[in-house]
Write a protein that holds these residues in place. Sequence first.
Motif, PDB file in Angstrom:
ATOM      1  N   SER A   1       0.831  -1.214   0.000  1.00 13.58           N
ATOM      2  CA  SER A   1       0.000   0.000   0.000  1.00 13.58           C
ATOM      3  C   SER A   1       0.864   1.262   0.000  1.00 13.58           C
ATOM      4  O   SER A   1       0.556   2.234  -0.701  1.00 13.58           O
ATOM      5  N   GLU A   2       1.950   1.256   0.757  1.00 14.34           N
ATOM      6  CA  GLU A   2       2.864   2.406   0.778  1.00 14.34           C
ATOM      7  C   GLU A   2       3.604   2.532  -0.547  1.00 14.34           C
ATOM      8  O   GLU A   2       3.797   3.635  -1.068  1.00 14.34           O
ATOM      9  N   LEU A   3       4.001   1.421  -1.127  1.00 12.07           N
ATOM     10  CA  LEU A   3       4.666   1.449  -2.432  1.00 12.07           C
ATOM     11  C   LEU A   3       3.718   1.983  -3.497  1.00 12.07           C
ATOM     12  O   LEU A   3       4.122   2.766  -4.362  1.00 12.07           O
ATOM     13  N   ALA A   4       2.457   1.606  -3.426  1.00 13.67           N
ATOM     14  CA  ALA A   4       1.460   2.140  -4.364  1.00 13.67           C
ATOM     15  C   ALA A   4       1.349   3.651  -4.208  1.00 13.67           C
ATOM     16  O   ALA A   4       1.303   4.387  -5.203  1.00 13.67           O
ATOM     17  N   SER A   5       1.341   4.122  -2.977  1.00 11.01           N
ATOM     18  CA  SER A   5       1.268   5.556  -2.720  1.00 11.01           C
ATOM     19  C   SER A   5       2.496   6.281  -3.267  1.00 11.01           C
ATOM     20  O   SER A   5       2.381   7.325  -3.909  1.00 11.01           O
ATOM     21  N   ARG A   6       3.662   5.715  -3.039  1.00 14.27           N
ATOM     22  CA  ARG A   6       4.909   6.359  -3.483  1.00 14.27           C
ATOM     23  C   ARG A   6       5.077   6.334  -5.003  1.00 14.27           C
ATOM     24  O   ARG A   6       5.865   7.115  -5.542  1.00 14.27           O
ATOM     25  N   THR A   7       4.389   5.447  -5.668  1.00 12.57           N
ATOM     26  CA  THR A   7       4.481   5.374  -7.136  1.00 12.57           C
ATOM     27  C   THR A   7       3.214   5.906  -7.801  1.00 12.57           C
ATOM     28  O   THR A   7       3.069   5.804  -9.007  1.00 12.57           O
ATOM     29  N   TYR A   8       2.312   6.480  -6.999  1.00 13.17           N
ATOM     30  CA  TYR A   8       1.060   7.049  -7.502  1.00 13.17           C
ATOM     31  C   TYR A   8       0.314   6.044  -8.361  1.00 13.17           C
ATOM     32  O   TYR A   8      -0.089   6.319  -9.484  1.00 13.17           O
ATOM     33  N   SER A   9       0.148   4.860  -7.811  1.00  8.39           N
ATOM     34  CA  SER A   9      -0.406   3.740  -8.553  1.00  8.39           C
ATOM     35  C   SER A   9      -1.551   3.100  -7.782  1.00  8.39           C
ATOM     36  O   SER A   9      -1.602   3.176  -6.554  1.00  8.39           O
ATOM     37  N   SER A  10      -2.408   2.415  -8.513  1.00  6.63           N
ATOM     38  CA  SER A  10      -3.405   1.583  -7.849  1.00  6.63           C
ATOM     39  C   SER A  10      -2.709   0.307  -7.387  1.00  6.63           C
ATOM     40  O   SER A  10      -1.663  -0.085  -7.928  1.00  6.63           O
ATOM     41  N   LEU A  11      -3.284  -0.338  -6.388  1.00  3.47           N
ATOM     42  CA  LEU A  11      -2.725  -1.610  -5.926  1.00  3.47           C
ATOM     43  C   LEU A  11      -2.754  -2.659  -7.021  1.00  3.47           C
ATOM     44  O   LEU A  11      -1.833  -3.462  -7.130  1.00  3.47           O
ATOM     45  N   SER A  12      -3.794  -2.652  -7.866  1.00  3.34           N
ATOM     46  CA  SER A  12      -3.861  -3.666  -8.927  1.00  3.34           C
ATOM     47  C   SER A  12      -2.753  -3.452  -9.964  1.00  3.34           C
ATOM     48  O   SER A  12      -2.121  -4.414 -10.392  1.00  3.34           O
ATOM     49  N   ARG A  13      -2.494  -2.203 -10.335  1.00  2.25           N
ATOM     50  CA  ARG A  13      -1.401  -1.946 -11.280  1.00  2.25           C
ATOM     51  C   ARG A  13      -0.064  -2.325 -10.662  1.00  2.25           C
ATOM     52  O   ARG A  13       0.773  -2.972 -11.296  1.00  2.25           O
ATOM     53  N   LEU A  14       0.133  -1.926  -9.415  1.00  2.00           N
ATOM     54  CA  LEU A  14       1.380  -2.239  -8.735  1.00  2.00           C
ATOM     55  C   LEU A  14       1.567  -3.745  -8.609  1.00  2.00           C
ATOM     56  O   LEU A  14       2.660  -4.261  -8.844  1.00  2.00           O
ATOM     57  N   SER A  15       0.515  -4.447  -8.265  1.00  2.00           N
ATOM     58  CA  SER A  15       0.598  -5.898  -8.113  1.00  2.00           C
ATOM     59  C   SER A  15       1.040  -6.557  -9.416  1.00  2.00           C
ATOM     60  O   SER A  15       1.871  -7.473  -9.413  1.00  2.00           O
ATOM     61  N   HIS A  16       0.504  -6.076 -10.527  1.00  2.05           N
ATOM     62  CA  HIS A  16       0.884  -6.612 -11.841  1.00  2.05           C
ATOM     63  C   HIS A  16       2.380  -6.386 -12.102  1.00  2.05           C
ATOM     64  O   HIS A  16       3.084  -7.302 -12.548  1.00  2.05           O
ATOM     65  N   VAL A  17       2.866  -5.191 -11.801  1.00  2.34           N
ATOM     66  CA  VAL A  17       4.274  -4.869 -12.049  1.00  2.34           C
ATOM     67  C   VAL A  17       5.180  -5.643 -11.093  1.00  2.34           C
ATOM     68  O   VAL A  17       6.225  -6.161 -11.508  1.00  2.34           O
ATOM     69  N   VAL A  18       4.783  -5.745  -9.830  1.00  2.00           N
ATOM     70  CA  VAL A  18       5.594  -6.504  -8.876  1.00  2.00           C
ATOM     71  C   VAL A  18       5.675  -7.964  -9.304  1.00  2.00           C
ATOM     72  O   VAL A  18       6.747  -8.578  -9.219  1.00  2.00           O
ATOM     73  N   LYS A  19       4.592  -8.501  -9.817  1.00  2.00           N
ATOM     74  CA  LYS A  19       4.616  -9.883 -10.319  1.00  2.00           C
ATOM     75  C   LYS A  19       5.634 -10.019 -11.453  1.00  2.00           C
ATOM     76  O   LYS A  19       6.403 -10.984 -11.495  1.00  2.00           O
ATOM     77  N   LYS A  20       5.648  -9.049 -12.357  1.00  2.50           N
ATOM     78  CA  LYS A  20       6.624  -9.059 -13.458  1.00  2.50           C
ATOM     79  C   LYS A  20       8.054  -8.969 -12.916  1.00  2.50           C
ATOM     80  O   LYS A  20       8.935  -9.714 -13.351  1.00  2.50           O
ATOM     81  N   LEU A  21       8.275  -8.092 -11.937  1.00  3.84           N
ATOM     82  CA  LEU A  21       9.609  -7.935 -11.356  1.00  3.84           C
ATOM     83  C   LEU A  21      10.012  -9.158 -10.543  1.00  3.84           C
ATOM     84  O   LEU A  21      11.187  -9.505 -10.494  1.00  3.84           O
ATOM     85  N   GLN A  22       9.047  -9.834  -9.931  1.00  2.00           N
ATOM     86  CA  GLN A  22       9.317 -11.101  -9.234  1.00  2.00           C
ATOM     87  C   GLN A  22       9.807 -12.145 -10.230  1.00  2.00           C
ATOM     88  O   GLN A  22      10.734 -12.900  -9.932  1.00  2.00           O
ATOM     89  N   GLY A  23       9.196 -12.163 -11.396  1.00  6.05           N
ATOM     90  CA  GLY A  23       9.594 -13.113 -12.427  1.00  6.05           C
ATOM     91  C   GLY A  23      11.030 -12.933 -12.868  1.00  6.05           C
ATOM     92  O   GLY A  23      11.675 -13.884 -13.326  1.00  6.05           O
ATOM     93  N   ARG A  24      11.545 -11.730 -12.707  1.00  2.00           N
ATOM     94  CA  ARG A  24      12.937 -11.456 -13.048  1.00  2.00           C
ATOM     95  C   ARG A  24      13.864 -11.657 -11.855  1.00  2.00           C
ATOM     96  O   ARG A  24      15.075 -11.451 -11.961  1.00  2.00           O
ATOM     97  N   GLY A  25      13.289 -11.985 -10.708  1.00  2.00           N
ATOM     98  CA  GLY A  25      14.088 -12.199  -9.501  1.00  2.00           C
ATOM     99  C   GLY A  25      14.513 -10.918  -8.822  1.00  2.00           C
ATOM    100  O   GLY A  25      15.431 -10.929  -7.992  1.00  2.00           O
TER     101      GLY A  25
END
Length: 163
Positions: A61-85
Amino acid sequence: MTSARWLDPEERQAWLALLAVSTLLPGTLDAPLYREGKLTLFDYHVLAMLSEAPDRSLPMSELASRTYSSLSRLSHVVKKLQGRGWVERAQCANDARVTMALLTEAGMEAIQSLAPGHVEAVRQAVFDGLDRRDVQDLERIGKKIVQQLEPGSWVLREPRLNA
């Protein structure tokens, strides 16, 4: 029906300049990041916010706030970044309801590798054409606009480094 509060000529010119910046800048900064690391500016921003956080982790939730993002958008990007390790998710040690995003060592290496090129792109696109007064004005005006759009924004609380 109320009458529109039309922009005066000076306001219109300022609005068109701001609109041009907000339209052109993301693509200008996306291009080198994508070339170098197959990342978007938003992806990079997520990594950067984590890299600057204590223990390189933040609640989602704090990361979403700091990136001016919705949680759903952030979750999608974090999933992509997780895939890259580069990012991991974990439950907060103090509150199991809170999901934390953590920057991995590989993610830190990636951001450190990309940062010099990104900062140079930002410098060329924004700061090389400004003097010190312009930079102060940009911060002041930007924060005023953010205050209207998102009054509790973290950027409004961020201390000035050289104050």
